[in-house]
Every structure is written in C-alpha cells, then in structure tokens.
Write an enzyme that holds these catalytic residues in place. Structure first.
Site, PDB file in Angstrom:
ATOM      1  N   ASN A 119       0.873  -1.180   0.000  1.00 21.41           N
ATOM      2  CA  ASN A 119       0.000   0.000   0.000  1.00 21.41           C
ATOM      3  C   ASN A 119       0.908   1.228   0.000  1.00 21.41           C
ATOM      4  O   ASN A 119       1.516   1.550   1.010  1.00 21.41           O
ATOM      5  CB  ASN A 119      -0.891  -0.038   1.253  1.00 21.41           C
ATOM      6  CG  ASN A 119      -1.717   1.224   1.407  1.00 21.41           C
ATOM      7  OD1 ASN A 119      -1.769   2.071   0.504  1.00 21.41           O
ATOM      8  ND2 ASN A 119      -2.377   1.354   2.550  1.00 21.41           N
TER       9      ASN A 119
ATOM     10  N   LYS B  44       0.118   4.262  -0.239  1.00 22.78           N
ATOM     11  CA  LYS B  44      -0.510   5.451   0.374  1.00 22.78           C
ATOM     12  C   LYS B  44      -0.300   6.676  -0.533  1.00 22.78           C
ATOM     13  O   LYS B  44      -0.293   6.530  -1.751  1.00 22.78           O
ATOM     14  CB  LYS B  44       0.030   5.642   1.793  1.00 22.78           C
ATOM     15  CG  LYS B  44      -0.152   4.362   2.626  1.00 22.78           C
ATOM     16  CD  LYS B  44       0.036   4.535   4.096  1.00 22.78           C
ATOM     17  CE  LYS B  44      -0.186   3.199   4.797  1.00 22.78           C
ATOM     18  NZ  LYS B  44      -0.049   3.274   6.237  1.00 22.78           N
TER      19      LYS B  44
ATOM     20  N   HIS C  59      -9.500   1.126   4.897  1.00 25.93           N
ATOM     21  CA  HIS C  59      -8.228   1.303   5.615  1.00 25.93           C
ATOM     22  C   HIS C  59      -8.463   2.223   6.815  1.00 25.93           C
ATOM     23  O   HIS C  59      -9.265   3.162   6.744  1.00 25.93           O
ATOM     24  CB  HIS C  59      -7.174   1.895   4.668  1.00 25.93           C
ATOM     25  CG  HIS C  59      -5.803   1.846   5.252  1.00 25.93           C
ATOM     26  ND1 HIS C  59      -5.367   2.776   6.168  1.00 25.93           N
ATOM     27  CD2 HIS C  59      -4.785   0.968   5.079  1.00 25.93           C
ATOM     28  CE1 HIS C  59      -4.129   2.460   6.528  1.00 25.93           C
ATOM     29  NE2 HIS C  59      -3.750   1.371   5.880  1.00 25.93           N
TER      30      HIS C  59
ATOM     31  N   GLU D  22      -6.813   4.603   7.911  1.00 26.98           N
ATOM     32  CA  GLU D  22      -6.595   6.037   7.617  1.00 26.98           C
ATOM     33  C   GLU D  22      -7.836   6.635   6.968  1.00 26.98           C
ATOM     34  O   GLU D  22      -8.173   7.796   7.205  1.00 26.98           O
ATOM     35  CB  GLU D  22      -5.343   6.196   6.731  1.00 26.98           C
ATOM     36  CG  GLU D  22      -4.081   6.014   7.559  1.00 26.98           C
ATOM     37  CD  GLU D  22      -2.892   5.444   6.808  1.00 26.98           C
ATOM     38  OE1 GLU D  22      -2.896   5.436   5.564  1.00 26.98           O
ATOM     39  OE2 GLU D  22      -1.940   4.994   7.486  1.00 26.98           O
TER      40      GLU D  22
ATOM     41  N   GLU E 143      -5.251  -5.005  10.563  1.00 32.59           N
ATOM     42  CA  GLU E 143      -4.235  -3.976  10.779  1.00 32.59           C
ATOM     43  C   GLU E 143      -4.521  -3.233  12.085  1.00 32.59           C
ATOM     44  O   GLU E 143      -5.314  -2.278  12.092  1.00 32.59           O
ATOM     45  CB  GLU E 143      -4.246  -2.960   9.631  1.00 32.59           C
ATOM     46  CG  GLU E 143      -3.953  -3.547   8.279  1.00 32.59           C
ATOM     47  CD  GLU E 143      -3.404  -2.498   7.312  1.00 32.59           C
ATOM     48  OE1 GLU E 143      -2.370  -2.758   6.711  1.00 32.59           O
ATOM     49  OE2 GLU E 143      -3.997  -1.410   7.187  1.00 32.59           O
TER      50      GLU E 143
ATOM     51  N   GLY F 294       2.599   2.336  10.916  1.00 33.53           N
ATOM     52  CA  GLY F 294       3.533   3.455  10.788  1.00 33.53           C
ATOM     53  C   GLY F 294       4.222   3.813  12.097  1.00 33.53           C
ATOM     54  O   GLY F 294       4.828   4.872  12.202  1.00 33.53           O
TER      55      GLY F 294
ATOM     56  N   SER G   9       3.570  -2.072  10.354  1.00 35.18           N
ATOM     57  CA  SER G   9       5.026  -2.109  10.547  1.00 35.18           C
ATOM     58  C   SER G   9       5.666  -3.434  10.135  1.00 35.18           C
ATOM     59  O   SER G   9       6.576  -3.918  10.804  1.00 35.18           O
ATOM     60  CB  SER G   9       5.381  -1.742  11.989  1.00 35.18           C
ATOM     61  OG  SER G   9       4.951  -0.416  12.270  1.00 35.18           O
TER      62      SER G   9
HETATM   63  P1  13P Z   1       3.115   0.466   7.737  1.00 32.36           P
HETATM   64  O1  13P Z   1       3.637  -0.832   7.138  1.00 32.36           O
HETATM   65  O2  13P Z   1       3.833   1.669   7.236  1.00 32.36           O
HETATM   66  O3  13P Z   1       3.002   0.382   9.213  1.00 32.36           O
HETATM   67  O4  13P Z   1       1.608   0.622   7.181  1.00 32.36           O
HETATM   68  C1  13P Z   1       0.725  -0.438   7.276  1.00 32.36           C
HETATM   69  C2  13P Z   1      -0.478  -0.123   6.490  1.00 32.36           C
HETATM   70  O5  13P Z   1      -1.233   0.772   6.834  1.00 32.36           O
HETATM   71  C3  13P Z   1      -0.738  -0.893   5.273  1.00 32.36           C
HETATM   72  O6  13P Z   1      -2.003  -0.664   4.781  1.00 32.36           O
END
Ligand code: 13P
Length: 251
Positions: free
Chosen positions: A9, A11, A95, A97, A167, A173, A213
């Site tokens: 992903n 982002k 997601h 976010e 997740e 992150g 992560s």
């Molecule tokens: P990170 O791997 O940067 O923690 O992000 C995970 C994520 O949100 C994947 O969709």
C-alpha cells in the site's frame, strides 16, 4: 490451500514517474517469484504508469479506495468500473486512515465492498482496533463489529472473493508490530467469525493478511504463523529491496 499474498500500500507517495520507476524495479526483482501473489497499490495517478511497468510480470495492480456508485456527480471520487478498466484486480477498502482521517463509516465500507465485487474487483478489507481499544480489552468486540458490518448481506460466493487485512491501528507506521502470537490470535478470531457468518469452507478460502510495521526483519516470523496468509505493507513497500525481501520471506 491459501496462497500467500504480499500487497504494498503505497498510500500518498510516489508521483507518476516515481511510481513507474519503483514498479519497473520490482518487476525486475520479482519476475521469477512463485508461490506467492504480489499486489501493488499506487495512488490513483500512478495506476496507469504502474500498469505499463508491470506488464508481462506476475505483479498485480490494486487501488487504495473507491466510491460505491458506478458513476455520477461525486467530485473527486473514482468508481469500480474505472478501476477495473485501469487494470486493477484488487482494491483496498476501509483502511484505518480512511476510517479515522476521512470519517469512512462501516456502512460505506459495506457499500464499497458490494460494488467492488459486482465489478469483479477483489476487495482487501481492512479491520483493526486502536490502542485504547486493545488496552480496554475490546479488540474482539471492535473487530467483530467491523467484520459483521463490512460483510452484511454478502453471499458465501461473494465472501470467498474477499481478502481481509487485520491492521491494528497502533501498529501502523509506528514501528510497533503486533507479535506473531498477537496477530495469529486475532486472525484465528476473524476466521472463526467468518466460519459462523458463512461456512467453515468459505472461511478457509479467505486470505487474512497482517498489516502494521511489517519489515524484512519481522516478516518471516509473522508469515510462518498458521493463520497469517500474507501481509499488507505500507512504508517498507516504498523501497524495492525491502519489499522484495518481504515477498521472498513468504515463499
Ligand atoms: P506500515 O507498514 O507503514 O506500518 O503501514 C501499514 C499499512 O497501513 C498498510 O495498509
């Protein structure tokens, strides 16, 4: 037998040209890879250049979001048929976010999943608790509620075409990964829920990915757990070498 999925992903990273370069690098690195499905999800503006870059490679294309209507006066939105004709096979839905920063509701997630399935896109459905919810022992309650509402009114045949990404929000992150045991426990809980909502056979067909992560340093330990069928990778998917290592740790 579920084949592991490693999905990146990206982002809101990578311009069109940067996306092309990263995808071309991944194609070179991953052309021989077998026994694992690799998906990359660039931002919308990178879909077309990434599609060109990964032509004739085993890498599949996914998007990060969509609207549930096919078309209409929805400024700034993108629909399932648009993603399908842009070459997508997958789309990330719900997601954290999007849920937390853009106020996406469980009902919207459900509508998006139905629309994706109608147009033959496989939704990668994200679920997961926040830190305060985990600390209050509410992980199962939160995940159950998200899952039941996301899968509301889906048939067994539809449910089988989905992918789930667990997740935990506190692991995204932050560099703080769930331990393989914590993740496996949550995945087992999700699979039991799928089994009771649909059927055991259906639940066994659905890939449950872990996200939060994931790095080359921890991916092998996570991926060897019985209920972890792959990973949804954020930060580490932006670097070709790291992503390649994560993909290879799944084979
Ligand atoms: P990170 O791997 O940067 O923690 O992000 C995970 C994520 O949100 C994947 O969709």
């Amino acid at each position: 037998m579920r084949i592991s999925i490693i999905a990146g992903n990206w982002k809101m990273y990578k311009t069109e040209e940067e996306a092309f370069l990263l995808a071309s690098d991944l194609k070179r690195r991953l052309n021989d890879v077998a026994g694992v499905k690799v998906i990359i999800c660039p931002p919308f503006t990178g879909l077309s250049s990434v599609k060109k870059a990964i032509e004739n490679s085993p890498i599949l294309l996914g998007a990060q979001n969509m609207h549930w209507e096919e078309k209409g006066a929805y400024t700034g939105e993108i629909s399932s048929p648009m993603l399908l004709t842009a070459g997508c096979k997958y789309v990330i839905i719900g997601h954290s976010e999007r849920r937390n920063l853009f106020f996406e509701t469980d009902d919207a997630v459900n509508l998006k999943i139905k629309s994706a399935l109608k147009f033959n896109l496989s939704p990668i459905i994200c679920l997961g608790e926040k830190l305060d919810q985990r600390e209050a022992n509410k992980t199962e309650e939160v995940v159950e509620n998200q899952l039941r509402r996301a899968f509301k009114d889906l048939s067994v045949q539809e449910a089988e075409k989905t992918v789930i990404a667990y997740e935990p929000v506190w692991a995204i992150g932050t560099g703080k990964t769930a331990t393989p045991q914590q993740a496996n426990e949550a995945h087992l809980f999700i699979r039991e829920l799928l089994s009771s909502e649909f059927s055991r056979e259906c639940a066994e067909k659905i890939n449950i990915l872990y996200g939060g992560s994931v790095k080359p340093e921890n991916s092998r330990e996570l991926l060897k757990m019985s209920e972890i069928d792959g990973a949804l990778v954020g930060g580490a998917s932006l670097d070709a070498e790291s992503f390649e290592k994560i993909v290879r740790s799944a084979t």
